[in-house]
Scaffold this motif. Sequence first.
Motif, short mmCIF file in Angstrom:
data_model
loop_
_atom_site.label_atom_id
_atom_site.label_comp_id
_atom_site.label_asym_id
_atom_site.label_seq_id
_atom_site.Cartn_x
_atom_site.Cartn_y
_atom_site.Cartn_z
N MET A 32 1.97 1.66 6.82
CA MET A 32 0.96 1.72 5.77
C MET A 32 1.48 1.53 4.54
SD MET A 32 -1.67 2.79 7.38
CE MET A 32 -2.84 3.38 6.14
N VAL A 33 2.55 1.25 4.25
CA VAL A 33 3.38 0.71 3.20
C VAL A 33 2.87 -0.67 2.74
CG1 VAL A 33 5.35 0.09 1.73
CG2 VAL A 33 5.02 2.46 2.58
N ASN A 34 3.15 -1.50 3.79
CA ASN A 34 2.85 -2.84 3.89
C ASN A 34 1.22 -3.08 3.88
OD1 ASN A 34 5.49 -3.61 4.26
ND2 ASN A 34 5.46 -3.74 6.48
N MET A 35 0.35 -2.25 4.70
CA MET A 35 -0.79 -2.49 4.76
C MET A 35 -1.51 -2.07 3.21
SD MET A 35 -3.33 -0.53 7.18
CE MET A 35 -5.45 -0.82 7.17
N LEU A 176 1.10 8.51 -2.79
CA LEU A 176 1.82 8.15 -4.09
C LEU A 176 1.68 6.84 -4.23
CD1 LEU A 176 3.21 9.15 -6.58
CD2 LEU A 176 5.29 9.33 -5.05
N ASN A 177 2.39 6.07 -3.09
CA ASN A 177 2.55 4.49 -3.03
C ASN A 177 1.07 4.05 -3.61
OD1 ASN A 177 4.03 2.06 -2.46
ND2 ASN A 177 2.58 2.05 -0.77
N ILE A 178 0.00 4.35 -2.75
CA ILE A 178 -1.25 3.84 -3.04
C ILE A 178 -1.65 3.76 -4.54
CG2 ILE A 178 -3.68 3.59 -2.79
CD1 ILE A 178 -3.07 4.38 0.17
N VAL A 179 -1.60 5.10 -5.22
CA VAL A 179 -1.92 5.32 -6.45
C VAL A 179 -0.96 4.62 -7.49
CG1 VAL A 179 -2.05 7.26 -8.14
CG2 VAL A 179 -2.87 7.58 -5.96
N LEU A 180 0.11 4.68 -7.22
CA LEU A 180 1.32 3.92 -8.08
C LEU A 180 1.03 2.35 -8.06
CD1 LEU A 180 4.50 5.84 -7.90
CD2 LEU A 180 2.80 5.95 -9.72
N GLY A 181 0.78 2.02 -6.77
CA GLY A 181 0.69 0.36 -6.56
C GLY A 181 -0.77 -0.02 -7.43
N ILE A 182 -1.74 0.53 -7.35
CA ILE A 182 -2.94 0.24 -8.03
C ILE A 182 -2.77 0.06 -9.52
CG2 ILE A 182 -5.46 0.95 -8.50
CD1 ILE A 182 -5.46 1.87 -5.63
N VAL A 196 2.01 -8.52 -7.83
CA VAL A 196 2.56 -8.22 -6.63
C VAL A 196 3.83 -7.49 -6.89
CG1 VAL A 196 3.70 -10.39 -6.55
CG2 VAL A 196 3.01 -8.97 -4.25
N LYS A 197 4.45 -7.80 -7.94
CA LYS A 197 5.83 -7.11 -8.31
C LYS A 197 5.33 -5.40 -8.25
CE LYS A 197 7.30 -7.44 -12.39
NZ LYS A 197 8.07 -8.15 -13.57
N GLY A 198 4.32 -4.97 -9.03
CA GLY A 198 3.94 -3.73 -8.84
C GLY A 198 3.87 -2.93 -7.74
N VAL A 199 3.42 -3.54 -6.59
CA VAL A 199 3.57 -2.75 -5.25
C VAL A 199 4.85 -2.63 -4.83
CG1 VAL A 199 0.99 -3.33 -4.60
CG2 VAL A 199 3.14 -5.02 -4.02
N GLY A 200 5.88 -3.67 -5.13
CA GLY A 200 7.14 -3.32 -4.75
C GLY A 200 7.89 -2.21 -5.52
N LEU A 201 7.49 -1.87 -6.87
CA LEU A 201 8.16 -1.01 -7.59
C LEU A 201 7.52 0.40 -7.10
CD1 LEU A 201 9.59 0.29 -10.07
CD2 LEU A 201 7.70 -0.15 -11.41
N SER A 202 6.16 0.44 -6.86
CA SER A 202 5.73 1.70 -6.40
C SER A 202 6.26 2.15 -4.93
CB SER A 202 4.09 1.65 -6.13
OG SER A 202 4.04 0.66 -4.94
N THR A 203 6.54 1.13 -4.22
CA THR A 203 7.42 1.68 -2.68
C THR A 203 8.85 1.83 -3.04
OG1 THR A 203 6.02 -0.27 -1.70
CG2 THR A 203 8.06 0.53 -0.53
N LEU A 204 9.50 1.29 -3.90
CA LEU A 204 10.83 1.95 -4.26
C LEU A 204 10.90 3.36 -4.71
CD1 LEU A 204 13.95 1.68 -4.73
CD2 LEU A 204 13.22 0.78 -7.21
N ILE A 205 9.59 3.72 -5.76
CA ILE A 205 9.61 5.01 -5.99
C ILE A 205 9.23 5.98 -5.09
CG2 ILE A 205 8.24 6.62 -7.95
CD1 ILE A 205 8.09 4.18 -9.53
#
Length: 453
Positions: A32-35, A176-182, A196-205
């Motif tokens: 789901m993270v990748n999705m 949390l990952n989806i909200v931060l990613g958006i 695209v860098k933003g979804v990487g940062l949200s995944t790390l958090i």
Amino acid sequence: MLSSFYARYKPFYKDNLILALPIVVSQLGHTMVNMADSIIVGHFAGTVQLAAVSLVNSIFMLILVLGLGISYGLTPLIAKMNGAKNYDECGKLLSSSLIINVITGTLLYIFIHFGTLSIIDHIGQSADVVAYAKPYLGYLGFSIIPLMIFQTFKQFAEGLGFTKQAMFISIWGNVLNIVLGIIFVKGMFGIAPMGVKGVGLSTLIDRSIMAVVMSYYVMKSPHFRKYLQQFRLFFIDLSRFRKIVKIGAPVALQYSFEISAFSGAAILIGTIGSVPQAAHQVAINLAAVTYMMAAGVASAATIKTGNNLGRSAFDDLRKSAIASYHVVIAFMSVTALLFVFANNLLPYIYTEDTAVIGIAAQLLIIAGFFQLFDGTQVVGLGVLRGIGDVNIPTLITFVAYWVIGIPLGYLLGIELNMGVNGIWYGLTFGLLTASVLLFLRFQNKTRALIITE
């Protein structure tokens, strides 16, 4: 006859599903993270950045599964010790596993930082795609370390049959990952758009928080008190180290052979163009969701098999394993129908690019067929892992994907100009090969156990 067949396996269907459903949800967390990354980038950042997500996920998952495989070495050992009521050994195994997984996560991050970030410049990909891919991969690479800590405590809890807490943590982590990613991708609340860098940062958090919460739960819950009497934070025993790695390393190779085949396919498709590569990302993401559900059933099969092995209940072991096969075949049959009949609709979840949607729709029809083979092969691996049989299955996965699947995909897709469809036909035949050979291995090993009972 059908009613007597059902009655024979009915108790095992129920037990397996009760154990498997929370694992399915938590297993979906990785996919789901990748999705989520693909959906967010596809809608808010465009096709080129979606192709960058496809490239990075293809490479990153190949590295990530090495870590996940090592972490899975703990689960059958914990299940077996719990079945034998050797509770002190469970705590000692957890101590060793935690250190192994932290070391593994750190080494994988170092490999990504000093190796992989340079390699992607030289694999024939579009320069625009590579430029977006690098920072995204950097964040994902660092996220492996907290993820491995999460995995340690998750596999420990699941090996003891406590599967719901990891499920809840995965659900909230993905929200949390989806909200931060958006927020990060679009640039909201005063934050500059990060793409695209933003979804990487949200995944790390997200993964860092999940590691803290899961470890706190295991260490503080009364459910685990009797298992943690011999747990020590900075303790590793070489004999237990070898036991965990003896199972975990082949499992890591099993996953890496399969995932690397799909990564290799993505790279081959990338040489055709960014539109086919983006379409591959859409279709493989949808297929990965159903695969992870099957992988959850397989993980439950590992736990049940290990527990029955510890109790020397070999007839129950075999019946439970066969019931897992039945469950995954039924589920994958339903998802296959969904992919085939909704193939023109499902790609809209990710993108509105009609060129991408047209190719992805064709791939989903192929995916509908390989669902059955993908599900049965992963259950076969799970059952065999539960009885400690990992070396021959590792060889089977190598042959299926790298001797048969990828070469056939290259022949059909590149040499015979069948394009992305041809590459997927090769992958499908590789999955079929793995499925049949692993089932034959399961039949041989479990019948041998019953004979010796």
